[in-house]
Every structure is written in C-alpha cells, then in structure tokens.
Write a protein that holds these residues in place. Structure first.
Motif, mmCIF file in Angstrom:
data_model
loop_
_atom_site.group_PDB
_atom_site.id
_atom_site.type_symbol
_atom_site.label_atom_id
_atom_site.label_comp_id
_atom_site.label_asym_id
_atom_site.label_seq_id
_atom_site.Cartn_x
_atom_site.Cartn_y
_atom_site.Cartn_z
ATOM 1 N N ARG A 154 -15.608 36.798 6.587
ATOM 2 C CA ARG A 154 -15.720 35.401 7.020
ATOM 3 C C ARG A 154 -14.440 34.991 7.729
ATOM 4 N NH1 ARG A 154 -14.019 30.784 4.855
ATOM 5 N NH2 ARG A 154 -13.481 31.665 2.828
ATOM 6 N N VAL A 155 -14.580 34.313 8.856
ATOM 7 C CA VAL A 155 -13.415 33.769 9.565
ATOM 8 C C VAL A 155 -12.984 32.486 8.866
ATOM 9 C CG1 VAL A 155 -12.547 32.807 11.721
ATOM 10 C CG2 VAL A 155 -14.080 34.792 11.762
ATOM 11 N N VAL A 156 -11.731 32.411 8.483
ATOM 12 C CA VAL A 156 -11.175 31.216 7.854
ATOM 13 C C VAL A 156 -10.644 30.257 8.907
ATOM 14 C CG1 VAL A 156 -9.338 30.371 6.323
ATOM 15 C CG2 VAL A 156 -10.638 32.431 5.719
ATOM 16 N N ALA A 157 -9.899 30.792 9.859
ATOM 17 C CA ALA A 157 -9.344 29.955 10.927
ATOM 18 C C ALA A 157 -9.028 30.840 12.118
ATOM 19 C CB ALA A 157 -8.080 29.232 10.457
ATOM 20 N N ARG A 158 -9.143 30.256 13.294
ATOM 21 C CA ARG A 158 -8.811 30.992 14.518
ATOM 22 C C ARG A 158 -8.103 30.051 15.476
ATOM 23 N NH1 ARG A 158 -13.618 33.537 15.900
ATOM 24 N NH2 ARG A 158 -12.917 35.486 14.957
ATOM 25 N N ARG A 159 -6.940 30.492 15.954
ATOM 26 C CA ARG A 159 -6.184 29.730 16.944
ATOM 27 C C ARG A 159 -5.730 30.700 18.021
ATOM 28 N NH1 ARG A 159 -8.195 26.829 13.941
ATOM 29 N NH2 ARG A 159 -7.370 25.022 12.788
ATOM 30 N N GLY A 212 -9.678 26.707 7.734
ATOM 31 C CA GLY A 212 -8.641 25.959 8.420
ATOM 32 C C GLY A 212 -9.111 24.527 8.647
ATOM 33 N N ALA A 213 -8.191 23.629 8.976
ATOM 34 C CA ALA A 213 -8.534 22.208 9.116
ATOM 35 C C ALA A 213 -9.638 21.984 10.144
ATOM 36 C CB ALA A 213 -7.282 21.414 9.497
ATOM 37 N N ARG A 214 -9.522 22.621 11.295
ATOM 38 C CA ARG A 214 -10.516 22.447 12.356
ATOM 39 C C ARG A 214 -11.850 23.050 11.944
ATOM 40 N NH1 ARG A 214 -8.414 25.086 17.597
ATOM 41 N NH2 ARG A 214 -6.828 23.486 17.251
ATOM 42 N N GLU A 215 -11.789 24.246 11.364
ATOM 43 C CA GLU A 215 -13.013 24.942 10.985
ATOM 44 C C GLU A 215 -13.750 24.203 9.875
ATOM 45 O OE1 GLU A 215 -10.561 27.589 13.288
ATOM 46 O OE2 GLU A 215 -10.084 26.366 11.529
ATOM 47 N N ALA A 216 -13.008 23.569 8.973
ATOM 48 C CA ALA A 216 -13.654 22.857 7.877
ATOM 49 C C ALA A 216 -14.522 21.719 8.389
ATOM 50 C CB ALA A 216 -12.600 22.318 6.904
ATOM 51 N N VAL A 217 -14.034 21.014 9.411
ATOM 52 C CA VAL A 217 -14.819 19.921 9.989
ATOM 53 C C VAL A 217 -16.111 20.471 10.594
ATOM 54 C CG1 VAL A 217 -14.866 18.143 11.772
ATOM 55 C CG2 VAL A 217 -12.788 18.497 10.415
#
Length: 321
Positions: free
Chosen positions: A66-71, A231-236
């Motif tokens: 699972r991807v948690v966050a990507r920047r 991550g913050a963006r991914e959670a939204v």
C-alpha cells in the motif's frame, strides 16, 4: 557503569548468492557469549539471492502492499514485511549497475539461522539483528533500524516502574533493537564494506540458547493502531473515496465525541446520540453535504446507514476491521 564496545571488522569480501554469513563473520572476528551481532539486510539479501536485474520502480511496485504517501519521486509505502519505509526497502546502492536488492523474505528467520550457526560452530550464545536504513516521521535524515532479530529482548518494558521521583512510567518502551542497529551503523558506515558489527556490553538483553524471542516483527505497529496510516494529502483523498479496504489504515474507530466535533467543525451540522449509551449518532443533512459527511465518518472509522428519511442518516462505529 555501563560500557559498550562496538567492533565493525574490515576484510569481508563481496557477498554473493549462497555465501555462508557465519563463515564470513568468523573469518574476521569471533563473537563471545552475550554479544549482539548486527548484520546489514543487504548482506543477508545478497546471500539469500534477493538481488535482481531490472528497473527499480518495477521492483518497488512489486514489493508494495500500500502506498502511504507520494511526493514527486519519493514514495513511502508499506511493504510485504509490514514495514513502512521509502521505496519499499528496495535499494540499488553498492550493487552492480542495473541491479536492485530486495529485503530478505523473512528477516527474523534469517537472524535465527545465523544465531544457531554461531552457537553450533563457536559455542557463543549471541543475539542477532538484521538491520536496514529507514527515515523517521518528523525528522530529517535516516538511521538504521532492526528489521530482523533473534535471541534478543527487542523492547524494554518500563511501564509500571517508578522513576527516581516516584512517578509511575506509563508508556515508556525503548526499542533497544533499533537503538543497537543505529549504534552498529555508526561503526559500519555506508561505504566501508563492513556488513557485520559486534556489540559488547548488553548481555542482559540476550536470551538463553534456543529462546529466540518475538523478533523484530514485534516492533511493527499494527495498521489499525497506526496514527499515520496515510500522508496528509493521501488521507484526504482516501477518505473521500471511501474504499473499504482502507479502513484499517485510518486506525481504530474514533469516539462519538470526536466524530461529533468533526461534523460540527467541518460542515456545521449537529449529530445526536442514538442507541444504548449513545453508541450511535443521527445526523440530518442537506443533500449537498452527504459526501462530506460520509468522508468524515469513514476517516473516523464509522459507517453510514440510510434511514427512511432521505435527509437523515445513522452513524455507527465499525469494529469489523
């Protein structure tokens, strides 16, 4: 007085598939009872044939659960071992061009094998750690952590003990396996070609022969206990999407009070307690706010149930995950 001695010997040749790690270690040093032997995950992976030719991004995708966050080019993912780390632990440093190294299939098992071999061959009861480099949330830089362990108390339990002032410690749990892995990295360095470290001075953490302990897997926080599953963006985005498979990544269900406050603060609606002890919530909402209400419920681990009134829903905590 506590005294730690850390030895990272030179002279270890390039490791290849099928190499015997115990032999390579004993060629350069001899551990003694109570020592902690730390071996890098890359050394273990190379010996176990986990080096591959091919594209790094393809390897990362294959190792990702699972991807948690990507920047940009940076991906933080949860991999098949349950570890959350950059690039799923796939590495292409200190290997021939065009190759990548994957993490060991079972680092705890790898640590057990090496521990048993050392006991059999030199009679030394040691603990073994398999280490890898990882970043830390809220902190710049990286440090080594234990991804595998055998014969070691991986975390010291201080909860319930009293400090010098009589205060009871509540949640103090030093992850000593990670601390030892970080200590070893100070001696090995990143470019020194020293995959083994022997740490002396913490024999109190070494378990008796044949008793391997819970392994480093015990330090992995379960997904439903992870406060930072995205991550913050991914959670939204994931909350708005509301995919049931993401529920555990948002942690255990929030309380009725927490969800009530979120509904009030975000969309200005009132949630009324329902059921025995206020176990559920009822919300009357304008049609245009239905999706926002659903996302708030999902993020808090609650489910939405439609009533006979199309403008009213009932919310209930979801404990199925």
């Amino acid at each position: 007085m506590t005294r730690l001695e850390v030895e990272a010997p030179d002279g270890v040749p390039e490791i290849g598939r099928g190499d015997d790690l115990a032999t390579l270690l004993l060629d350069v040093t001899t551990p003694a009872d109570g020592d902690v032997v730390v071996v890098t995950s890359k050394a273990v992976s190379k010996a176990e044939g986990r080096m591959r030719r091919g594209d790094r991004e393809d390897a990362i995708a294959a190792e990702t659960v699972r991807v948690v966050a990507r920047r940009g080019q940076t991906s933080i993912v949860r991999n098949h071992l349950g570890l959350t780390m950059a690039a799923a632990g796939v590495d292409n440093s200190n290997v021939p061009l065009g190759n990548v190294v994957l993490l060991p299939v079972d680092p705890d098992a790898s640590a057990r094998v090496l521990r048993e071999q050392l006991l059999r061959r030199v009679g030394a009861n040691v603990a073994v750690i398999v280490s890898d480099t990882a970043g830390r949330a809220w902190r710049e830089g990286q440090t080594d952590i234990a991804i595998g362990a055998a014969g070691l108390v991986v975390a010291e339990q201080y909860a319930g003990r009293l400090d010098a002032h009589g205060n009871e410690l509540a949640v103090t749990l030093p992850a000593v396996a990670d601390e030892l892995a970080g200590t070893a990295e100070l001696a090995t360095g990143k470019l020194g070609g020293r995959p083994f470290t022997v740490i002396r001075g913490r024999a109190d953490l070494v378990l008796p022969p044949g008793e391997h302990g819970p392994g480093a897997a015990a330090l992995i926080r379960p997904e439903d206990g992870d406060l930072f599953g995205f991550g913050a963006r991914e959670a939204v985005v994931r909350a708005l999407k509301g995919d049931p498979s993401d529920r555990r990544s948002f942690g255990a269900p929030g309380t009725a009070a927490e969800l009530t406050a979120a509904i009030r603060d975000v969309i200005g609606l009132h949630a009324s307690p329902t059921g025995v002890g206020g176990a559920g919530l009822a919300v009357t909402h304008p049609r245009g706010l239905a999706r926002a209400l659903g996302a708030l419920a999902f993020a808090h681990g609650w489910t939405v149930h439609q009533t006979d009134n199309p403008s009213e829903v009932r919310l209930r905590p979801d404990h199925s995950s």
